[in-house]
Scaffold this active site. Structure first.
Site, PDB file in Angstrom:
ATOM      1  N   LYS A 278     -13.966   5.112  18.360  1.00  0.00           N
ATOM      2  CA  LYS A 278     -12.898   5.317  17.371  1.00  0.00           C
ATOM      3  C   LYS A 278     -11.574   5.050  18.064  1.00  0.00           C
ATOM      4  O   LYS A 278     -11.460   5.214  19.272  1.00  0.00           O
ATOM      5  CB  LYS A 278     -12.916   6.763  16.859  1.00  0.00           C
TER       6      LYS A 278
ATOM      7  N   ASP B 126      -9.863   2.744   8.934  1.00  0.00           N
ATOM      8  CA  ASP B 126      -9.999   4.184   8.657  1.00  0.00           C
ATOM      9  C   ASP B 126      -8.685   4.548   7.957  1.00  0.00           C
ATOM     10  O   ASP B 126      -8.032   3.658   7.369  1.00  0.00           O
ATOM     11  CB  ASP B 126     -10.219   4.979   9.960  1.00  0.00           C
TER      12      ASP B 126
HETATM   13  P1  NDP Z   1      -7.049   5.709   3.263  1.00  0.00           P
HETATM   14  O1  NDP Z   1      -5.929   5.565   4.192  1.00  0.00           O
HETATM   15  O2  NDP Z   1      -7.445   4.561   2.407  1.00  0.00           O
HETATM   16  O3  NDP Z   1      -6.827   6.959   2.318  1.00  0.00           O
HETATM   17  C1  NDP Z   1      -6.615   8.227   2.857  1.00  0.00           C
HETATM   18  C2  NDP Z   1      -6.310   9.180   1.713  1.00  0.00           C
HETATM   19  O4  NDP Z   1      -6.318  10.517   2.213  1.00  0.00           O
HETATM   20  C3  NDP Z   1      -4.940   8.943   1.120  1.00  0.00           C
HETATM   21  O5  NDP Z   1      -4.977   9.329  -0.227  1.00  0.00           O
HETATM   22  C4  NDP Z   1      -4.078   9.883   1.959  1.00  0.00           C
HETATM   23  O6  NDP Z   1      -2.888  10.263   1.336  1.00  0.00           O
HETATM   24  C5  NDP Z   1      -4.995  11.064   2.108  1.00  0.00           C
HETATM   25  N1  NDP Z   1      -4.658  11.786   3.327  1.00  0.00           N
HETATM   26  C6  NDP Z   1      -4.611  11.274   4.584  1.00  0.00           C
HETATM   27  N2  NDP Z   1      -4.246  12.203   5.465  1.00  0.00           N
HETATM   28  C7  NDP Z   1      -4.037  13.305   4.738  1.00  0.00           C
HETATM   29  C8  NDP Z   1      -3.629  14.613   5.084  1.00  0.00           C
HETATM   30  N3  NDP Z   1      -3.381  14.958   6.372  1.00  0.00           N
HETATM   31  N4  NDP Z   1      -3.538  15.523   4.070  1.00  0.00           N
HETATM   32  C9  NDP Z   1      -3.808  15.166   2.790  1.00  0.00           C
HETATM   33  N5  NDP Z   1      -4.183  13.946   2.411  1.00  0.00           N
HETATM   34  C10 NDP Z   1      -4.302  13.037   3.373  1.00  0.00           C
HETATM   35  O7  NDP Z   1      -8.295   6.180   4.166  1.00  0.00           O
HETATM   36  P2  NDP Z   1      -9.843   6.181   3.804  1.00  0.00           P
HETATM   37  O8  NDP Z   1     -10.049   6.370   2.357  1.00  0.00           O
HETATM   38  O9  NDP Z   1     -10.448   5.018   4.488  1.00  0.00           O
HETATM   39  O10 NDP Z   1     -10.337   7.474   4.607  1.00  0.00           O
HETATM   40  C11 NDP Z   1     -10.478   8.749   3.999  1.00  0.00           C
HETATM   41  C12 NDP Z   1     -11.454   9.588   4.809  1.00  0.00           C
HETATM   42  O11 NDP Z   1     -12.724   8.932   4.835  1.00  0.00           O
HETATM   43  C13 NDP Z   1     -11.085   9.801   6.277  1.00  0.00           C
HETATM   44  O12 NDP Z   1     -11.555  11.080   6.677  1.00  0.00           O
HETATM   45  C14 NDP Z   1     -11.875   8.718   6.994  1.00  0.00           C
HETATM   46  O13 NDP Z   1     -12.109   9.055   8.341  1.00  0.00           O
HETATM   47  C15 NDP Z   1     -13.166   8.758   6.179  1.00  0.00           C
HETATM   48  N6  NDP Z   1     -14.029   7.583   6.254  1.00  0.00           N
HETATM   49  C16 NDP Z   1     -13.549   6.335   5.972  1.00  0.00           C
HETATM   50  C17 NDP Z   1     -14.393   5.258   6.007  1.00  0.00           C
HETATM   51  C18 NDP Z   1     -13.960   3.886   5.635  1.00  0.00           C
HETATM   52  O14 NDP Z   1     -14.804   2.987   5.604  1.00  0.00           O
HETATM   53  N7  NDP Z   1     -12.700   3.650   5.310  1.00  0.00           N
HETATM   54  C19 NDP Z   1     -15.809   5.395   6.407  1.00  0.00           C
HETATM   55  C20 NDP Z   1     -16.223   6.761   6.598  1.00  0.00           C
HETATM   56  C21 NDP Z   1     -15.341   7.792   6.540  1.00  0.00           C
HETATM   57  P3  NDP Z   1      -1.501   9.576   1.771  1.00  0.00           P
HETATM   58  O15 NDP Z   1      -1.501   8.239   1.088  1.00  0.00           O
HETATM   59  O16 NDP Z   1      -0.448  10.501   1.312  1.00  0.00           O
HETATM   60  O17 NDP Z   1      -1.552   9.469   3.270  1.00  0.00           O
HETATM   61  O1  2IT Z   2     -15.537   6.770   9.844  1.00  0.00           O
HETATM   62  C1  2IT Z   2     -16.093   5.661   9.658  1.00  0.00           C
HETATM   63  O2  2IT Z   2     -17.319   5.542   9.638  1.00  0.00           O
HETATM   64  C2  2IT Z   2     -15.231   4.489   9.460  1.00  0.00           C
HETATM   65  N1  2IT Z   2     -14.018   4.638   9.427  1.00  0.00           N
HETATM   66  C3  2IT Z   2     -15.834   3.123   9.324  1.00  0.00           C
HETATM   67  C4  2IT Z   2     -16.184   2.556  10.668  1.00  0.00           C
HETATM   68  C5  2IT Z   2     -16.649   1.130  10.676  1.00  0.00           C
HETATM   69  O3  2IT Z   2     -16.825   0.629  11.787  1.00  0.00           O
HETATM   70  O4  2IT Z   2     -16.830   0.514   9.623  1.00  0.00           O
END
Ligand code: NDP
Ligand code: 2IT
Length: 449
Positions: free
Chosen positions: A122, A162
């Site tokens: 990461k 992420d």
């Molecule tokens: P994005 O940046 O697309 O979206 C993040 C969302 O969460 C936004 O709505 C953001 O709001 C909100 N957010 C972020 N930080 C905070 C905080 N401290 N408090 C409240 N709201 C918050 O990210 P993802 O959708 O990709 O990721 C969301 C979660 O999913 C994370 O935990 C990530 O690690 C996990 N994840 C993502 C994967 C992926 O493929 N993208 C895979 C597996 C897990 P704002 O716009 O205000 O920041």
């Molecule tokens: O938390 C996760 O699994 C991710 N942000 C996606 C990682 C990836 O390599 O696609």
């Protein structure tokens, strides 16, 4: 408390999130260690909790006014026992070593569950893309890659997105890598379709979480049809979670960002979801604007002084936390249970505190830990790597079918491991045990390296 946790705390006392993630895994795998004395003898816990490599670097960049800024960049190469390091990059002001080590640690077990050959890593930066122009984001990404490029590669370490890193950032990062290395390889996943990306990668984490939830419900002869769901976040994971819930006949009534949340009692339909995608992905606006367009919805500003988050205090059947770590605490869990929620599926990484998890397990709520439920994203990243190696692009249906097969397999693996260790249906220990055993056995096969 086991000695290993004490020594981790003593060595890095400030790394609270990392300690939390390690604690969860170590508590779950105690029966495995008891059954396999060679694990303790080979110090597998000590080895698996120490990153193989931590890279920290300076990222200087210039804003549109010509002012110079310096952020900190990181890549944690946690474990390569079963494949090249693989995991996302997070750009968010809260990013620090503890958060990235917890995410890298979780990623090791998650990737092991996917059935694909990927180690865990990461990275990211405390850079905040919010409010920055496209040019500023590009200059930052170029500065970040100007150091990272020497540590990664398609057979070494393959980053992805992420929080704060989506298609735009992956494009800028890839462009700089290609220029510096003079090679076109699948070194990042989450690329755009026209230059090596995979169909379904943007959808994969959200879709995968909903497929996992459907599998859990099926064990109780139930489905998402007619279910009311609470979803937090409004980014990549949240958007495609909502999309798949709608596809399967459920109704989503909440979305959030770090400023607050909306409650739309009549449900977020496809038209409203399209609006949210444009708002968040193109205009990069705030979720509060939803009520300007859909006035029957209610917006509540985030209030960090509250003991509980009001988003989790609505009547519902299912909850899909899809924003960030520790967004559901014990009080929130009590509210969810009182309001009738019987399924909690983690789209985000570690969104539930240990107190919340204890309550869900105690009440036999269908609770899916992130390392199982949100593994669809990295799984399709693995499929993107496979397509890149073959210089082929699979059709949408094929990738989606493979994603469904993988999510079903992860679900079954968790159930089997939970049953084998005497707590059938406990996905929490099932995911931890199955991921752990796969990685540890590979480490032992490969000797002391
Ligand atoms: P994005 O940046 O697309 O979206 C993040 C969302 O969460 C936004 O709505 C953001 O709001 C909100 N957010 C972020 N930080 C905070 C905080 N401290 N408090 C409240 N709201 C918050 O990210 P993802 O959708 O990709 O990721 C969301 C979660 O999913 C994370 O935990 C990530 O690690 C996990 N994840 C993502 C994967 C992926 O493929 N993208 C895979 C597996 C897990 P704002 O716009 O205000 O920041
Ligand atoms: O938390 C996760 O699994 C991710 N942000 C996606 C990682 C990836 O390599 O696609």
């Amino acid at each position: 408390m086991p000695d290993i946790l004490k020594s981790i705390e003593a060595r890095d006392p400030a790394e609270k999130e990392f300690q939390q993630a390690v604690h969860e895994v170590i508590e779950s795998v105690k029966p495995v260690l008891d059954r396999n004395p060679e694990y303790r003898h080979s110090a597998v816990l000590e080895r698996i909790t120490e990153p193989e490599r931590v890279i920290m670097f300076r990222v200087p960049w210039m804003d549109d006014q010509g002012k110079t800024h310096v952020n900190r960049g990181y890549r944690i190469e946690m474990n390569s026992a079963i494949g090249p390091y693989k995991g996302g990059l997070r750009f968010h002001p809260s990013v620090n070593l503890s958060i990235l080590k917890f995410l890298a640690f979780e990623q090791v077990f998650k990737n092991a569950l996917t059935t694909l050959s990927m180690g865990g890593g990461k990275g990211g930066s405390d850079f905040d893309p919010k409010g920055k122009s496209d040019n500023e984001v590009m200059r930052f990404c170029q500065g970040f890659m100007a150091e990272l490029f020497r540590h990664i590669g398609p057979n070494t370490d393959v980053p992805a997105g992420d929080i704060g890193v989506g298609a735009r950032e992956i494009g800028f990062l890839f462009g700089m890598y290609k220029k510096l290395r003079n090679e076109f390889t699948g070194v990042l996943t989450g690329k755009s379709l026209g230059w090596g990306g995979s169909l379904i990668r943007p959808e994969a984490t959200g879709y995968g979480a909903v497929y996992f939830a459907s599998e859990m419900l099926a064990t109780r002869d139930d489905s998402l049809e007619g279910k009311t769901c609470l979803v937090s976040g409004s980014g990549n994971v949240a958007q495609y979670t909502v999309e798949k819930i709608i596809d399967l006949g459920g109704k989503v009534v909440t979305l959030s960002d770090s400023s607050g949340y909306i409650f739309d009692e009549s449900g977020i339909d496809r038209g409203k979801l399209d609006y949210v995608k444009r708002l968040k992905n193109l205009r990069r606006g705030r979720i509060s604007e939803y009520i300007d367009k859909y006035s029957a919805a209610v917006y509540t500003e985030a209030d960090s002084t509250l003991e509980n988050n009001p988003l989790w205090d609505h009547a519902a059947d299912c909850a899909f936390p899809s924003a960030t770590q520790n967004e559901i605490n014990g009080k929130d869990a009590d509210n969810l249970i009182r309001n009738g929620v019987s399924l909690v599926c983690e789209g985000a990484n570690m969104p539930c505190t240990p107190g919340a998890i204890d309550r869900f397990l105690d009440k036999k709520i269908l609770y899916a830990p992130g390392k199982a439920a949100n593994a669809g994203g990295v799984a399709v990243s693995g499929l993107e790597m496979a397509q890149n190696s073959m210089r082929l692009n699979w059709p949408r249906e094929e990738v989606d079918e493979r994603l469904q097969i993988i999510m079903r397999s992860i679900h079954q693996t968790c159930l089997d491991a939970s049953a084998e260790y005497g707590d059938p249906g406990n996905y929490f220990i099932g995911a931890n045990i199955a991921g752990f055993v796969k990685v540890v056995n590979a480490m032992l096969d490969q000797g002391l390296v």
